[in-house]
Design a protein around this motif. Structure first.
Motif, PDB file in Angstrom:
ATOM      1  N   ILE A 310       3.262  -1.348  -2.933  1.00 50.61           N
ATOM      2  CA  ILE A 310       2.989  -0.138  -2.146  1.00 50.61           C
ATOM      3  C   ILE A 310       3.291  -0.378  -0.673  1.00 50.61           C
ATOM      4  N   VAL A 311       2.947  -1.560  -0.176  1.00 55.51           N
ATOM      5  CA  VAL A 311       3.236  -1.892   1.229  1.00 55.51           C
ATOM      6  C   VAL A 311       4.746  -1.861   1.480  1.00 55.51           C
ATOM      7  N   ARG A 312       5.518  -2.417   0.558  1.00 53.17           N
ATOM      8  CA  ARG A 312       6.978  -2.435   0.720  1.00 53.17           C
ATOM      9  C   ARG A 312       7.554  -1.031   0.672  1.00 53.17           C
ATOM     10  N   LEU A 313       7.015  -0.185  -0.207  1.00 56.66           N
ATOM     11  CA  LEU A 313       7.535   1.179  -0.337  1.00 56.66           C
ATOM     12  C   LEU A 313       7.134   2.057   0.839  1.00 56.66           C
ATOM     13  N   ASP A 314       5.993   1.755   1.452  1.00 58.21           N
ATOM     14  CA  ASP A 314       5.478   2.605   2.535  1.00 58.21           C
ATOM     15  C   ASP A 314       6.262   2.425   3.830  1.00 58.21           C
ATOM     16  N   SER A 315       6.695   1.210   4.133  1.00 59.89           N
ATOM     17  CA  SER A 315       7.417   0.970   5.379  1.00 59.89           C
ATOM     18  C   SER A 315       8.303  -0.247   5.212  1.00 59.89           C
ATOM     19  N   SER A 316       9.282  -0.355   6.070  1.00 58.58           N
ATOM     20  CA  SER A 316      10.204  -1.489   5.994  1.00 58.58           C
ATOM     21  C   SER A 316       9.498  -2.766   6.428  1.00 58.58           C
ATOM     22  N   GLY A 317       9.932  -3.862   5.863  1.00 57.31           N
ATOM     23  CA  GLY A 317       9.335  -5.134   6.208  1.00 57.31           C
ATOM     24  C   GLY A 317       8.738  -5.828   4.999  1.00 57.31           C
ATOM     25  N   PRO A 318       8.334  -7.098   5.158  1.00 60.26           N
ATOM     26  CA  PRO A 318       7.764  -7.861   4.039  1.00 60.26           C
ATOM     27  C   PRO A 318       6.374  -7.343   3.659  1.00 60.26           C
ATOM     28  N   ALA A 319       5.940  -7.668   2.453  1.00 62.43           N
ATOM     29  CA  ALA A 319       4.601  -7.260   2.002  1.00 62.43           C
ATOM     30  C   ALA A 319       3.527  -8.117   2.646  1.00 62.43           C
ATOM     31  N   LEU A 320       3.838  -9.376   2.886  1.00 67.08           N
ATOM     32  CA  LEU A 320       2.852 -10.289   3.471  1.00 67.08           C
ATOM     33  C   LEU A 320       3.125 -10.496   4.962  1.00 67.08           C
ATOM     34  N   PHE A 321       2.048 -10.574   5.703  1.00 69.37           N
ATOM     35  CA  PHE A 321       2.113 -10.886   7.131  1.00 69.37           C
ATOM     36  C   PHE A 321       1.655 -12.316   7.309  1.00 69.37           C
ATOM     37  N   ARG A 322       2.468 -13.130   7.947  1.00 68.93           N
ATOM     38  CA  ARG A 322       2.145 -14.538   8.182  1.00 68.93           C
ATOM     39  C   ARG A 322       1.930 -14.756   9.675  1.00 68.93           C
ATOM     40  N   PRO A 370      -1.401   2.814  17.089  1.00 72.73           N
ATOM     41  CA  PRO A 370      -0.200   3.507  16.586  1.00 72.73           C
ATOM     42  C   PRO A 370       0.736   2.597  15.802  1.00 72.73           C
ATOM     43  N   ARG A 371       0.539   1.285  15.887  1.00 72.62           N
ATOM     44  CA  ARG A 371       1.415   0.365  15.154  1.00 72.62           C
ATOM     45  C   ARG A 371       1.046   0.275  13.678  1.00 72.62           C
ATOM     46  N   ILE A 372      -0.152   0.746  13.303  1.00 71.65           N
ATOM     47  CA  ILE A 372      -0.631   0.608  11.927  1.00 71.65           C
ATOM     48  C   ILE A 372       0.031   1.650  11.035  1.00 71.65           C
ATOM     49  N   THR A 373       0.481   1.230   9.878  1.00 73.19           N
ATOM     50  CA  THR A 373       1.123   2.136   8.922  1.00 73.19           C
ATOM     51  C   THR A 373       0.072   2.954   8.178  1.00 73.19           C
ATOM     52  N   ARG A 374       0.545   3.951   7.426  1.00 75.48           N
ATOM     53  CA  ARG A 374      -0.389   4.797   6.665  1.00 75.48           C
ATOM     54  C   ARG A 374      -1.161   3.981   5.629  1.00 75.48           C
ATOM     55  N   VAL A 375      -0.445   3.178   4.867  1.00 64.09           N
ATOM     56  CA  VAL A 375      -1.109   2.333   3.873  1.00 64.09           C
ATOM     57  C   VAL A 375      -1.939   1.260   4.575  1.00 64.09           C
ATOM     58  N   SER A 377      -3.616   1.446   7.308  1.00 65.33           N
ATOM     59  CA  SER A 377      -4.909   1.973   7.752  1.00 65.33           C
ATOM     60  C   SER A 377      -5.926   1.925   6.627  1.00 65.33           C
ATOM     61  N   PHE A 378      -5.497   2.293   5.410  1.00 64.00           N
ATOM     62  CA  PHE A 378      -6.397   2.236   4.255  1.00 64.00           C
ATOM     63  C   PHE A 378      -6.766   0.797   3.913  1.00 64.00           C
ATOM     64  N   LEU A 379      -5.781  -0.090   3.952  1.00 62.17           N
ATOM     65  CA  LEU A 379      -6.054  -1.492   3.623  1.00 62.17           C
ATOM     66  C   LEU A 379      -7.052  -2.103   4.593  1.00 62.17           C
ATOM     67  N   ARG A 380      -6.959  -1.756   5.880  1.00 57.76           N
ATOM     68  CA  ARG A 380      -7.889  -2.292   6.866  1.00 57.76           C
ATOM     69  C   ARG A 380      -9.296  -1.744   6.666  1.00 57.76           C
ATOM     70  N   ARG A 381      -9.418  -0.453   6.408  1.00 54.43           N
ATOM     71  CA  ARG A 381     -10.752   0.142   6.219  1.00 54.43           C
ATOM     72  C   ARG A 381     -11.463  -0.478   5.023  1.00 54.43           C
ATOM     73  N   THR A 382     -10.708  -0.815   3.990  1.00 53.67           N
ATOM     74  CA  THR A 382     -11.301  -1.369   2.765  1.00 53.67           C
ATOM     75  C   THR A 382     -11.262  -2.891   2.720  1.00 53.67           C
ATOM     76  N   SER A 383     -10.682  -3.526   3.741  1.00 51.95           N
ATOM     77  CA  SER A 383     -10.545  -4.988   3.836  1.00 51.95           C
ATOM     78  C   SER A 383      -9.656  -5.564   2.745  1.00 51.95           C
ATOM     79  N   LEU A 384      -8.873  -4.720   2.072  1.00 54.95           N
ATOM     80  CA  LEU A 384      -7.969  -5.233   1.040  1.00 54.95           C
ATOM     81  C   LEU A 384      -6.843  -6.052   1.650  1.00 54.95           C
TER      82      LEU A 384
END
Length: 479
Positions: A310-322, A370-375, A377-384
């Protein structure tokens, strides 16, 4: 500064030697006694159903109540305290087989009774712990509604009282409810009034204040003006009025388990045990961390793969942040998270410095970033977004519970006392998360981290893990 103690007051003191009873205490103790008796009866019936012997039903209830009383399970100083209550129940449960052994060798010589009493300790303790947990939750709900708490008078300097009130209010539901303040430095009364608390004079007005407000507890904080004779007279005044007298230590953020009183030539000296952070003491934590992380990864493998997609489909870039973070003893490691920002987020940080919510410290947090993507924002609120850090736990760079993992540039700015938080591994969760996360000011976040390092225990870790679920659901400070 004087406190007069008259003959009439001394007569009152003789009539009230045990202090004013807290409003909820008598009912709480009666319910505990009845519940412990019923727990013993139920445990005895369970043993009878399994082994078909009735003798345990006659012996267990009085012996169980005696074990609870012997381990001071009904002592007023432990009622409503949770961990200390549970510890005393478990001690009584451990003592039950010993009592059964004594009875076996001294009186009955009945191996069946000895066996049944030993087996009954487990269900009796489980029921007793469940009752205490339920009663404590009900009591805390009453305190949250400002019912049944102890009206508390705070005595001492304004600065210490401001800090103590912040701790009491931050700590959530608790019995002590500040009703007013007697200051040793009345010229600073404005600081106390800003907290919404009335300033009721100084030490010399304590007697009248206690009577007028129905104070149940007096808390005295250290002050240069309070020598031994003044503190002694304050304690006499509290005793005369039949209220609890509590003396706050100079050193705060020390868990009760680290404190003991060592009398020396009649002087009660307080011993503060040094933090135990040796490899041997932390070995159970290491094993538990990696085992739980491995189990969680197996259980969450498919959901994590779905989140990555879902992260990959929502915006460009890798799924994992290192990102490079600082671990125990200052060692650097690569921390993993699900990406929640645009790929160019680091380049845009300088443009958002003026929006930093933590301008009082080293942390950088912006609400509605403003740098946070739509997905994201949800991941941060839920700590996923934190789930990939389970890989860091298995790799030994992080723990399930610990201080917030710091950036290298943050650590370079740490004063020497803050670097003490690097004595333990950073955690996937911690006191900072269950206490408000990004909503916390920098000084408070540091205080929590240092308190965790100094007071670490397996019990504290388990308590934080138990509170993490509700903190995630509330989403406080998650942005």
């Amino acid at each position: 500064m004087t406190i007069e103690v008259t003959h009439e007051q001394l007569d009152v003191e003789r009539r009230t030697p045990h202090g004013r009873r807290r409003p909820w205490e008598k009912k709480y103790r009666i319910v505990l006694l009845v519940a412990d008796g019923l727990a013993a009866v139920v445990a005895a019936l369970v043993i009878h159903a399994v082994y078909g012997r009735w003798a345990v039903a006659l012996v267990l209830p009085p012996v169980w109540l005696a074990a609870m009383a012997a381990h001071r399970s009904y002592d007023r100083r432990a009622l409503g305290l949770g961990t200390e209550e549970y510890r005393r129940v478990l001690r009584g449960a451990v003592a039950l087989p010993a009592l059964a052994a004594v009875a076996h060798w001294t009186f009955t010589r009945d191996p069946g009774l000895f066996h049944d009493m030993t087996m009954a300790a487990v269900p009796a303790a489980a029921l007793a712990l469940l009752v205490r947990y339920t009663l404590r939750r009900r009591l805390h709900r009453r305190w949250a509604r400002q019912r049944g708490g102890s009206a508390t008078l705070l005595v001492g300097p304004s600065r210490g009282i401001v800090e103590l009130v912040a701790v009491l209010r931050r700590g959530g539901v608790q019995e002590l409810q500040a009703a007013g303040v007697c200051l040793s430095d009345p010229q600073n009364a404005a600081e106390i009034r800003r907290l919404g608390l009335p300033v009721l004079g100084g030490v010399d007005t304590m007697d009248d204040v206690i009577r007028a407000l129905g104070i149940g507890t007096v808390v005295v904080l250290p002050a240069p003006e309070y020598d031994a004779s003044v503190l002694r007279r304050i304690s006499w005044t509290a005793a005369v009025q039949g209220v609890d007298f509590l003396l706050a230590p100079v050193l705060a953020d020390v868990s009760a388990a680290r404190l003991t009183v060592r009398p020396t030539n009649g002087v009660p000296l307080m011993r503060i045990q040094a933090p135990n952070l040796s490899r041997v003491s932390r070995l159970p934590k290491e094993l538990l961390d990696r085992a739980l992380a491995a189990v969680l990864l197996l259980l969450l493998a498919l959901p994590m793969l779905a989140i990555a997609l879902i992260v990959r489909l929502d915006s460009s870039g890798p799924a994992l942040f290192r990102q490079q973070r600082v671990g125990r003893f200052g060692d650097h490691f690569t921390m993993f998270k699900f990406r929640t920002m645009r790929p160019d987020s680091e380049a845009l940080r300088a443009e958002l410095e003026h929006l930093n919510q933590n301008s009082d410290g080293l942390l950088f947090k912006v609400k509605e970033d403003p740098r946070i993507t739509r997905v994201g924002s949800f991941l941060r609120r839920t700590s996923l977004d934190e789930l990939p850090q389970l890989l860091n736990v298995i790799g030994g760079h992080m723990s399930l519970v610990g201080p917030r993992p710091s950036l290298p540039e943050e650590v370079e700015e740490y004063p020497s006392e803050v670097k003490r938080r690097l004595l333990v591994k950073p955690g996937l969760t911690g006191l900072w998360q269950v206490s408000g996360r990004s909503d916390l000011p920098w000084d408070e976040a540091v205080r929590l981290d240092l308190g965790y390092v100094d007071n670490w225990s397996m019990g504290l870790d388990l308590s934080i893990l138990a509170r993490t679920g509700s903190a995630v659901v509330r989403g406080t400070g998650a942005y």
